[in-house]
Design a protein around this motif. Sequence first.
Motif, PDB file in Angstrom:
ATOM      1  N   ILE A  40      -7.932   0.099  15.259  1.00  0.00           N
ATOM      2  CA  ILE A  40      -7.973  -1.094  16.113  1.00  0.00           C
ATOM      3  C   ILE A  40      -6.629  -1.300  16.812  1.00  0.00           C
ATOM      4  O   ILE A  40      -6.531  -2.061  17.746  1.00  0.00           O
ATOM      5  CB  ILE A  40      -8.335  -2.359  15.306  1.00  0.00           C
ATOM      6  N   GLY A  45      -2.330  -5.095  14.763  1.00  0.00           N
ATOM      7  CA  GLY A  45      -1.794  -4.145  15.738  1.00  0.00           C
ATOM      8  C   GLY A  45      -0.599  -3.357  15.252  1.00  0.00           C
ATOM      9  O   GLY A  45      -0.071  -2.503  15.955  1.00  0.00           O
ATOM     10  N   ARG A  46      -0.120  -3.697  14.065  1.00  0.00           N
ATOM     11  CA  ARG A  46       1.058  -3.033  13.491  1.00  0.00           C
ATOM     12  C   ARG A  46       2.244  -3.099  14.446  1.00  0.00           C
ATOM     13  O   ARG A  46       2.578  -4.174  14.911  1.00  0.00           O
ATOM     14  CB  ARG A  46       0.701  -1.591  13.126  1.00  0.00           C
TER      15      ARG A  46
HETATM   16  O1  F6P Z   1      -3.954  -0.011  11.242  1.00  0.00           O
HETATM   17  C1  F6P Z   1      -4.952  -0.980  11.150  1.00  0.00           C
HETATM   18  C2  F6P Z   1      -4.421  -2.219  10.467  1.00  0.00           C
HETATM   19  O2  F6P Z   1      -5.469  -3.172  10.372  1.00  0.00           O
HETATM   20  C3  F6P Z   1      -3.205  -2.838  11.113  1.00  0.00           C
HETATM   21  O3  F6P Z   1      -3.517  -3.570  12.276  1.00  0.00           O
HETATM   22  C4  F6P Z   1      -2.652  -3.648   9.971  1.00  0.00           C
HETATM   23  O4  F6P Z   1      -1.260  -3.866  10.144  1.00  0.00           O
HETATM   24  C5  F6P Z   1      -2.914  -2.766   8.783  1.00  0.00           C
HETATM   25  O5  F6P Z   1      -3.983  -1.916   9.153  1.00  0.00           O
HETATM   26  C6  F6P Z   1      -3.284  -3.481   7.506  1.00  0.00           C
HETATM   27  O6  F6P Z   1      -3.404  -2.541   6.503  1.00  0.00           O
HETATM   28  P1  F6P Z   1      -4.112  -2.798   5.089  1.00  0.00           P
HETATM   29  O7  F6P Z   1      -5.577  -2.551   5.280  1.00  0.00           O
HETATM   30  O8  F6P Z   1      -3.485  -1.807   4.185  1.00  0.00           O
HETATM   31  O9  F6P Z   1      -3.824  -4.212   4.687  1.00  0.00           O
END
Ligand code: F6P
Length: 365
Positions: free
Chosen positions: A143, A187-188
């Motif tokens: 995403i 969005g990281r």
């Molecule tokens: O890379 C997709 C994402 O949803 C990012 O937008 C978010 O920062 C991260 O993954 C969250 O990761 P997790 O599922 O480990 O909490």
Amino acid sequence: MAGNRPLRIGVLTGGGDCPGLNAVIRAVAKTLMHENLAEVVGFLDGYDGLVTDRSVPLDWAAVSNILTLGGTILGTSNTADPFRWAEKRDGQTVITDRSRDALQTFQKHRLDGLVVIGGDGSMAIAGRLEAVGVPVVGVPKTIDNDVPGTEMTFGFQSAVNVATDALDRLHTTASAHHRVMIAEVMGRYAGWLALHSGIAGGADVILIPEIPFRWEPVFEVFQKRARHGKRFSIICVAEGARPAGGEMVIQRTVEGSPDPVRLGGIGRLVAGSVEQQTGMEARATSLGYVQRGGTPCPFDRVFATSLGYVAARLVADRRWGRMASWQQGRLTDVAVKDVAGGCRKVPLDDPLLSIARAVGTSFGE
Ligand code: F6P
């Protein structure tokens, strides 16, 4: 065909889930089965299933009726890495290299290649597997839309739809209560999701990691709107946004993950600052995992199917080491090694930034 037998192909989904994973699995398997080009096996829970040898056959029945399904029928993991295998021993996390186990599983199943559906982290692992003897083909998911080598990943448009819908809904409370409503989107380290949903949802302020913001220009937006009789404002903030001179807000760290940092919390920080500095009432909503969940939007169903088809063609033509990609309005492919571990951010000369500024959106500059 390998000699006179069909190819045998493994498929796995790695990293965080996103809408369209099943549509890709279906497209890869159906395209390959359709012309009897390959038999397909799915590994469970990302690279975990490859290391621990857990798989299911992906026959017609298995990939039927999954086009619209969210998540992944194979399961996924954003911590499993054969080269950096994290295990708890006596309460301690111990890291070992289990790439030999992954290779053994691959050989035991008499596979000719592995299709990896994942983001930059999964592609980095795919590149390393290729170097130890596992031919790979990649399909870019997330995403975040931040995978290098493609101008779009599947899953992104579905998340934009969810975030835009949320902004539309926040508008009503903002206007009724004369508040500043803040939506924090995922969005990281890239601002694509905030930029696209912010424009689509008519946000007055969009804050993205690529443009560290200053508070004053953000507050000026409220004053300017007040002069036009608008007593509310909408801010769309990316989880990776940060004030100039400040740090990204880290919510937690995930031990054993290739990138242990999990962002989150900037929305509340912005709300606090708005209330303190302007006296306006502010509320923050973090959209979180609803952005990744549910059925893919029609665009992503088409796009995921197309990328899956490209991946199947790469397999059929034995063009290993390539990732399906979308560039300049057409489907193509790029080298997995050029993608691995990178992060495609919003370029500062992206036309959407100028377009947003032209219609009065502030980036807090
Ligand atoms: O890379 C997709 C994402 O949803 C990012 O937008 C978010 O920062 C991260 O993954 C969250 O990761 P997790 O599922 O480990 O909490």
